[in-house]
Write a protein that holds these residues in place. Structure first.
Motif, PDB file in Angstrom:
ATOM      1  N   ASN A   1       0.830  -1.210   0.000  1.00  0.00           N
ATOM      2  CA  ASN A   1       0.000   0.000   0.000  1.00  0.00           C
ATOM      3  C   ASN A   1       0.864   1.259   0.000  1.00  0.00           C
ATOM      4  O   ASN A   1       0.576   2.224  -0.721  1.00  0.00           O
ATOM      5  CB  ASN A   1      -0.910   0.017   1.230  1.00  0.00           C
ATOM      6  CG  ASN A   1      -1.868  -1.159   1.278  1.00  0.00           C
ATOM      7  OD1 ASN A   1      -1.570  -2.165   1.921  1.00  0.00           O
ATOM      8  ND2 ASN A   1      -2.993  -1.053   0.603  1.00  0.00           N
ATOM      9  N   ILE A   2       1.917   1.241   0.799  1.00  0.00           N
ATOM     10  CA  ILE A   2       2.802   2.407   0.869  1.00  0.00           C
ATOM     11  C   ILE A   2       3.611   2.529  -0.421  1.00  0.00           C
ATOM     12  O   ILE A   2       3.845   3.645  -0.905  1.00  0.00           O
ATOM     13  CB  ILE A   2       3.729   2.322   2.087  1.00  0.00           C
ATOM     14  CG1 ILE A   2       2.912   2.051   3.361  1.00  0.00           C
ATOM     15  CG2 ILE A   2       4.527   3.612   2.233  1.00  0.00           C
ATOM     16  CD1 ILE A   2       1.836   3.069   3.641  1.00  0.00           C
ATOM     17  N   LEU A   3       4.014   1.414  -0.991  1.00  0.00           N
ATOM     18  CA  LEU A   3       4.735   1.453  -2.269  1.00  0.00           C
ATOM     19  C   LEU A   3       3.869   2.102  -3.346  1.00  0.00           C
ATOM     20  O   LEU A   3       4.336   2.965  -4.095  1.00  0.00           O
ATOM     21  CB  LEU A   3       5.134   0.039  -2.694  1.00  0.00           C
ATOM     22  CG  LEU A   3       5.838  -0.082  -4.051  1.00  0.00           C
ATOM     23  CD1 LEU A   3       7.131   0.721  -4.075  1.00  0.00           C
ATOM     24  CD2 LEU A   3       6.108  -1.543  -4.386  1.00  0.00           C
ATOM     25  N   ASN A   4       2.624   1.696  -3.435  1.00  0.00           N
ATOM     26  CA  ASN A   4       1.715   2.307  -4.415  1.00  0.00           C
ATOM     27  C   ASN A   4       1.569   3.807  -4.175  1.00  0.00           C
ATOM     28  O   ASN A   4       1.525   4.600  -5.118  1.00  0.00           O
ATOM     29  CB  ASN A   4       0.344   1.634  -4.348  1.00  0.00           C
ATOM     30  CG  ASN A   4       0.349   0.240  -4.940  1.00  0.00           C
ATOM     31  OD1 ASN A   4       1.236  -0.103  -5.727  1.00  0.00           O
ATOM     32  ND2 ASN A   4      -0.617  -0.574  -4.560  1.00  0.00           N
ATOM     33  N   ARG A   5       1.507   4.195  -2.909  1.00  0.00           N
ATOM     34  CA  ARG A   5       1.397   5.620  -2.571  1.00  0.00           C
ATOM     35  C   ARG A   5       2.620   6.382  -3.074  1.00  0.00           C
ATOM     36  O   ARG A   5       2.495   7.469  -3.645  1.00  0.00           O
ATOM     37  CB  ARG A   5       1.266   5.770  -1.060  1.00  0.00           C
ATOM     38  CG  ARG A   5       1.084   7.194  -0.582  1.00  0.00           C
ATOM     39  CD  ARG A   5       1.049   7.237   0.944  1.00  0.00           C
ATOM     40  NE  ARG A   5      -0.029   6.431   1.491  1.00  0.00           N
ATOM     41  CZ  ARG A   5      -0.173   6.167   2.792  1.00  0.00           C
ATOM     42  NH1 ARG A   5       0.717   6.629   3.657  1.00  0.00           N
ATOM     43  NH2 ARG A   5      -1.181   5.426   3.225  1.00  0.00           N
ATOM     44  N   LYS A   6       3.796   5.809  -2.876  1.00  0.00           N
ATOM     45  CA  LYS A   6       5.027   6.478  -3.299  1.00  0.00           C
ATOM     46  C   LYS A   6       5.179   6.491  -4.820  1.00  0.00           C
ATOM     47  O   LYS A   6       5.949   7.301  -5.353  1.00  0.00           O
ATOM     48  CB  LYS A   6       6.249   5.795  -2.667  1.00  0.00           C
ATOM     49  CG  LYS A   6       6.254   5.790  -1.152  1.00  0.00           C
ATOM     50  CD  LYS A   6       6.133   7.184  -0.560  1.00  0.00           C
ATOM     51  CE  LYS A   6       6.031   7.149   0.956  1.00  0.00           C
ATOM     52  NZ  LYS A   6       5.854   8.491   1.554  1.00  0.00           N
ATOM     53  N   LEU A   7       4.449   5.621  -5.509  1.00  0.00           N
ATOM     54  CA  LEU A   7       4.483   5.601  -6.966  1.00  0.00           C
ATOM     55  C   LEU A   7       3.362   6.442  -7.580  1.00  0.00           C
ATOM     56  O   LEU A   7       3.158   6.432  -8.789  1.00  0.00           O
ATOM     57  CB  LEU A   7       4.384   4.152  -7.475  1.00  0.00           C
ATOM     58  CG  LEU A   7       5.562   3.244  -7.102  1.00  0.00           C
ATOM     59  CD1 LEU A   7       5.297   1.818  -7.572  1.00  0.00           C
ATOM     60  CD2 LEU A   7       6.867   3.763  -7.674  1.00  0.00           C
ATOM     61  N   GLY A   8       2.634   7.140  -6.706  1.00  0.00           N
ATOM     62  CA  GLY A   8       1.590   8.033  -7.195  1.00  0.00           C
ATOM     63  C   GLY A   8       0.298   7.354  -7.560  1.00  0.00           C
ATOM     64  O   GLY A   8      -0.557   7.947  -8.227  1.00  0.00           O
ATOM     65  N   ILE A   9       0.138   6.095  -7.135  1.00  0.00           N
ATOM     66  CA  ILE A   9      -1.107   5.362  -7.412  1.00  0.00           C
ATOM     67  C   ILE A   9      -2.145   5.763  -6.366  1.00  0.00           C
ATOM     68  O   ILE A   9      -1.938   5.597  -5.162  1.00  0.00           O
ATOM     69  CB  ILE A   9      -0.871   3.840  -7.375  1.00  0.00           C
ATOM     70  CG1 ILE A   9       0.150   3.450  -8.449  1.00  0.00           C
ATOM     71  CG2 ILE A   9      -2.188   3.086  -7.581  1.00  0.00           C
ATOM     72  CD1 ILE A   9       0.573   1.995  -8.390  1.00  0.00           C
ATOM     73  N   LYS A  10      -3.235   6.305  -6.817  1.00  0.00           N
ATOM     74  CA  LYS A  10      -4.242   6.863  -5.918  1.00  0.00           C
ATOM     75  C   LYS A  10      -4.862   5.787  -5.051  1.00  0.00           C
ATOM     76  O   LYS A  10      -5.266   4.726  -5.533  1.00  0.00           O
ATOM     77  CB  LYS A  10      -5.334   7.576  -6.717  1.00  0.00           C
ATOM     78  CG  LYS A  10      -6.316   8.347  -5.857  1.00  0.00           C
ATOM     79  CD  LYS A  10      -7.304   9.137  -6.714  1.00  0.00           C
ATOM     80  CE  LYS A  10      -8.269   9.932  -5.862  1.00  0.00           C
ATOM     81  NZ  LYS A  10      -9.230  10.708  -6.683  1.00  0.00           N
ATOM     82  N   GLU A  11      -4.938   6.067  -3.753  1.00  0.00           N
ATOM     83  CA  GLU A  11      -5.555   5.144  -2.817  1.00  0.00           C
ATOM     84  C   GLU A  11      -7.070   5.328  -2.802  1.00  0.00           C
ATOM     85  O   GLU A  11      -7.567   6.446  -2.940  1.00  0.00           O
ATOM     86  CB  GLU A  11      -5.004   5.358  -1.413  1.00  0.00           C
ATOM     87  CG  GLU A  11      -3.525   5.080  -1.284  1.00  0.00           C
ATOM     88  CD  GLU A  11      -3.008   5.373   0.110  1.00  0.00           C
ATOM     89  OE1 GLU A  11      -3.137   4.502   0.992  1.00  0.00           O
ATOM     90  OE2 GLU A  11      -2.457   6.472   0.309  1.00  0.00           O
ATOM     91  N   VAL A  12      -7.769   4.241  -2.625  1.00  0.00           N
ATOM     92  CA  VAL A  12      -9.229   4.268  -2.546  1.00  0.00           C
ATOM     93  C   VAL A  12      -9.636   3.930  -1.115  1.00  0.00           C
ATOM     94  O   VAL A  12      -9.319   2.854  -0.609  1.00  0.00           O
ATOM     95  CB  VAL A  12      -9.866   3.267  -3.533  1.00  0.00           C
ATOM     96  CG1 VAL A  12     -11.388   3.302  -3.397  1.00  0.00           C
ATOM     97  CG2 VAL A  12      -9.452   3.588  -4.969  1.00  0.00           C
ATOM     98  N   PHE A  13     -10.321   4.853  -0.464  1.00  0.00           N
ATOM     99  CA  PHE A  13     -10.750   4.655   0.910  1.00  0.00           C
ATOM    100  C   PHE A  13     -12.269   4.493   0.959  1.00  0.00           C
ATOM    101  O   PHE A  13     -12.996   5.123   0.184  1.00  0.00           O
ATOM    102  CB  PHE A  13     -10.345   5.841   1.784  1.00  0.00           C
ATOM    103  CG  PHE A  13      -8.850   6.038   1.895  1.00  0.00           C
ATOM    104  CD1 PHE A  13      -8.098   5.243   2.741  1.00  0.00           C
ATOM    105  CD2 PHE A  13      -8.210   7.022   1.150  1.00  0.00           C
ATOM    106  CE1 PHE A  13      -6.727   5.426   2.849  1.00  0.00           C
ATOM    107  CE2 PHE A  13      -6.844   7.205   1.250  1.00  0.00           C
ATOM    108  CZ  PHE A  13      -6.099   6.407   2.110  1.00  0.00           C
ATOM    109  N   THR A  14     -12.732   3.688   1.896  1.00  0.00           N
ATOM    110  CA  THR A  14     -14.167   3.528   2.098  1.00  0.00           C
ATOM    111  C   THR A  14     -14.702   4.797   2.760  1.00  0.00           C
ATOM    112  O   THR A  14     -13.946   5.550   3.408  1.00  0.00           O
ATOM    113  CB  THR A  14     -14.468   2.324   2.998  1.00  0.00           C
ATOM    114  OG1 THR A  14     -13.939   2.580   4.314  1.00  0.00           O
ATOM    115  CG2 THR A  14     -13.842   1.055   2.434  1.00  0.00           C
ATOM    116  N   PRO A  15     -16.003   5.056   2.647  1.00  0.00           N
ATOM    117  CA  PRO A  15     -16.582   6.224   3.333  1.00  0.00           C
ATOM    118  C   PRO A  15     -16.323   6.206   4.832  1.00  0.00           C
ATOM    119  O   PRO A  15     -16.074   7.266   5.428  1.00  0.00           O
ATOM    120  CB  PRO A  15     -18.073   6.099   3.017  1.00  0.00           C
ATOM    121  CG  PRO A  15     -18.115   5.371   1.705  1.00  0.00           C
ATOM    122  CD  PRO A  15     -16.992   4.379   1.773  1.00  0.00           C
TER     123      PRO A  15
END
Length: 221
Positions: free
Chosen positions: A51-65
């Motif tokens: 999850n953190i790797l994706n964040r550092k690669l600019g991949i947008k995180e999807v959060f639940t409401p």
């Protein structure tokens, strides 16, 4: 990150001055934040290193409401928790000015930390505090290990030895200083040396490798 102003490049504590949230977010791209380290080390059951790797690669995180609501509530109640803590302990707290600083390690510049507050006790001892708007059951069941690395990274970067999580239970209706839960943590240099720094270093190597592979670019922090 050469556009940011830095303070003290040689020894800890060293920090970048970030005057806007945009600058703060940009600076965070250059390393592993204290709130991310437990995920990077595989200590957080809710988010992992991927999850953190994706964040550092600019991949947008999807959060639940629900997750978004919890994060927003935490941000809203943070000043209240800090004020209640000051009343409960009679301590002087530095908080507002810390929002303009992103701390880093001059030797391992990929280690970063933002702070909720720094406390000076009556005897002169300095503590770091983290405000949490969280269920009391979570903390009473001994799940503080999910945040252990966060506390250790903050203490290491500030070169301090005391940290307290300050928790306000959202189920409490009568909010008073006495309703706070305080969980102390002391610095663990063995954990920092043997686990935290090597784990963060290997993870950051992976981030830089993936950025190069995907043409994302690398940070110069």
């Amino acid at each position: 990150m050469t556009e940011l102003q830095w303070v003290n490049q040689i020894v800890r504590p060293a920090f970048y001055l970030v005057s806007t949230r945009k600058e703060w977010l940009k600076a965070r791209e250059g390393g592993v934040g204290a709130s991310e380290i437990d995920s990077v080390l595989g200590r957080n059951p809710y988010t992992g290193p991927e999850n953190i790797l994706n964040r550092k690669l600019g991949i947008k995180e999807v959060f639940t409401p629900d997750a978004i609501a919890r994060m927003r509530a935490g941000q809203i109640f943070e000043p209240t928790i800090i004020r209640l803590y000051a009343l409960k302990t009679g301590s002087q707290i530095e908080s507002k000015s810390l929002k303009e600083k992103l701390y880093y390690d001059p030797e391992n510049s990929f280690l970063l930390a933002s702070l909720d507050g720094m406390v000076t006790r009556k005897d002169g001892t300095k503590y770091l505090i983290d405000a949490k708007y969280s269920k009391a059951k979570f903390w009473s069941e001994g799940k503080t290990e999910y945040y252990y690395g966060q506390a250790q990274q903050q203490m290491y970067l500030l070169d301090l030895y005391h940290h307290e999580f300050v928790i306000l239970n959202p189920d409490i209706e009568d909010i008073t200083p006495e309703s706070l839960i305080i969980v102390p943590t002391k610095r663990d240099d063995k954990f920092i040396k043997d686990v935290l720094i090597p784990g963060a270093r290997e993870f950051w190597k992976q981030v830089l490798k993936e950025r190069k592979r995907t043409n994302y670019g690398t940070s110069d922090i």
